[in-house]
Design an enzyme around this catalytic site. Sequence first.
Site, PDB file in Angstrom:
ATOM      1  N   PRO A  58      49.842  26.460  -0.035  1.00  8.25           N
ATOM      2  CA  PRO A  58      50.849  25.402  -0.064  1.00  8.25           C
ATOM      3  C   PRO A  58      50.262  24.093   0.475  1.00  8.25           C
ATOM      4  CG  PRO A  58      51.490  27.217   1.416  1.00  8.25           C
ATOM      5  CD  PRO A  58      50.203  27.592   0.804  1.00  8.25           C
ATOM      6  N   LEU A  59      50.582  23.019  -0.199  1.00  6.10           N
ATOM      7  CA  LEU A  59      50.004  21.722   0.151  1.00  6.10           C
ATOM      8  C   LEU A  59      50.331  21.332   1.593  1.00  6.10           C
ATOM      9  CD1 LEU A  59      48.291  19.515  -1.177  1.00  6.10           C
ATOM     10  CD2 LEU A  59      50.414  18.268  -1.611  1.00  6.10           C
ATOM     11  N   CYS A  60      51.552  21.672   2.044  1.00  7.33           N
ATOM     12  CA  CYS A  60      51.918  21.282   3.408  1.00  7.33           C
ATOM     13  C   CYS A  60      51.017  21.973   4.423  1.00  7.33           C
ATOM     14  CB  CYS A  60      53.390  21.569   3.684  1.00  7.33           C
ATOM     15  SG  CYS A  60      53.852  23.259   3.368  1.00  7.33           S
ATOM     16  N   THR A  61      50.636  23.221   4.133  1.00 11.17           N
ATOM     17  CA  THR A  61      49.746  23.937   5.059  1.00 11.17           C
ATOM     18  C   THR A  61      48.367  23.290   5.081  1.00 11.17           C
ATOM     19  OG1 THR A  61      50.877  25.991   4.554  1.00 11.17           O
ATOM     20  CG2 THR A  61      48.733  26.172   5.613  1.00 11.17           C
ATOM     21  N   ASN A 109      48.767  19.761   6.783  1.00 11.67           N
ATOM     22  CA  ASN A 109      49.231  19.599   8.166  1.00 11.67           C
ATOM     23  C   ASN A 109      48.784  20.673   9.144  1.00 11.67           C
ATOM     24  OD1 ASN A 109      50.697  17.363   7.219  1.00 11.67           O
ATOM     25  ND2 ASN A 109      52.315  18.748   6.532  1.00 11.67           N
TER      26      ASN A 109
END
Length: 447
Positions: free
Chosen positions: A209-212, A215
């Site tokens: 996942p891009l958020c992982t 961030n």
Amino acid sequence: MSEKLETLSNRWNNLRKILERPGPFSHPDFEPSLEIINFLMNTCKILVIGAGGLGCELLKDLALMGFRDIHVIDMDTIEISNLNRQFLFRHKDIGFPKAEVAAKFVNSRVKGCQVTAYFKKIQDFDANFYRQFHIIVCGLDSIVARRWINGMLISMLNYNDDVLDQSSIIPLIDGGTEGFKGNARVILPGMTACVECTLDLYPPQVTYPLCTIANTPRLPEHCIEYVKVVQWPKENPWGTALDGDDPHHINWVHEKSLERAQQFNITGVTYRLVQGVVKNIIPAVASTNAVIAAICATEVFKLATSCYVPLNNFLVFNDVDGIYTYTYESEKKENCLACSQIPQTVVIKDPEEAKLKDLIQILQEDSRYQMRSPGLITTIDGKNRTLYISSIKSIEERTRENLNKTLSELGLKEGCEVAVSDITSPNTVIIRLHFQTTDVEMKKLIN
Ligand SMILES: [Zn+2]
């Protein structure tokens, strides 16, 4: 030397020992005879799908086992990185079709063997083509292609009053490897577990996942993926797309990934891992291919001659640490998407809420379906209606607005059937929509 005499020459003594006398491990119904070797060498027609790592091994093994009418399909051309394990290819062959070079090599090396090559996709052929073979053996690295050929062989089955006509079965032997792990399986379409029955064995390709990755990276892969999808497009050091085969590119990604890993105290970013993540590959291991291909070729031999009991039906192999193998019987799934002939029910919570794109997402992400780009057609009030098809540009444009419509808005009712086509199968799958809200309403009515 005439064909008959050649079959009797010393060259095939090893085969004759197995086929012309019984042994302690023979199939209980096996009747040794002179005719079997004759069938194997002069009649039996084998199709090998894939002429890569497994395919080269398979062709060599089958040719040396006495099979002479072998056909091979492969759509790829030879690359330099293949040469370490795809041993039928030489440096001079780079850029040429794998199937053709492999066929030529085996034909010149094994006297009497006739390998026919097809530099094509499996989807370029229809049932009439596949029907000519006694056995099909796959050495593929693509799950989509595996699922497609599985679907093709199932579509070729004949049923008389729900009884399967055994003569319409073409056995499928499937080998697969991934690094130091591999598997081999024997599929009798319509009788034993098929590729789709065990689809959950192939988890959907790992994506982060891009958020992982942006961030909260925790793994070295997260750092590499971040550089690949965020930093490269932003900084674009060479003004081109990232090329996994270009060492400058990989070096750049390696350096940036190390920097990022340091920021987050993550270890384990190596050049090799960078290469693997960027190219989305697990390195191929020649010895694993050799073992799996040998197992598959042995199964072809067993089925072609009926001399031994075939593998039942799924073998896993692992030589990460020592050698481990285990065989078990994978079971037919009662409502298998491909081989059960039972319509698939897709449960939707609320047709007022759920949009067409949500239905498509279920078909793509649910482990039972794992479709790639499903096209959907239904019948509403006796008229065919295309809900969405992405593969044809003009239809995609025309149906795109349906994606954001709810199922109710599209006129889809409880229990309605939708025909779904996808590259994972040559056949259309019928799904039946079941809306959970109807259950709730029913309960209300009952209470
Ligand atoms: Zn199945």
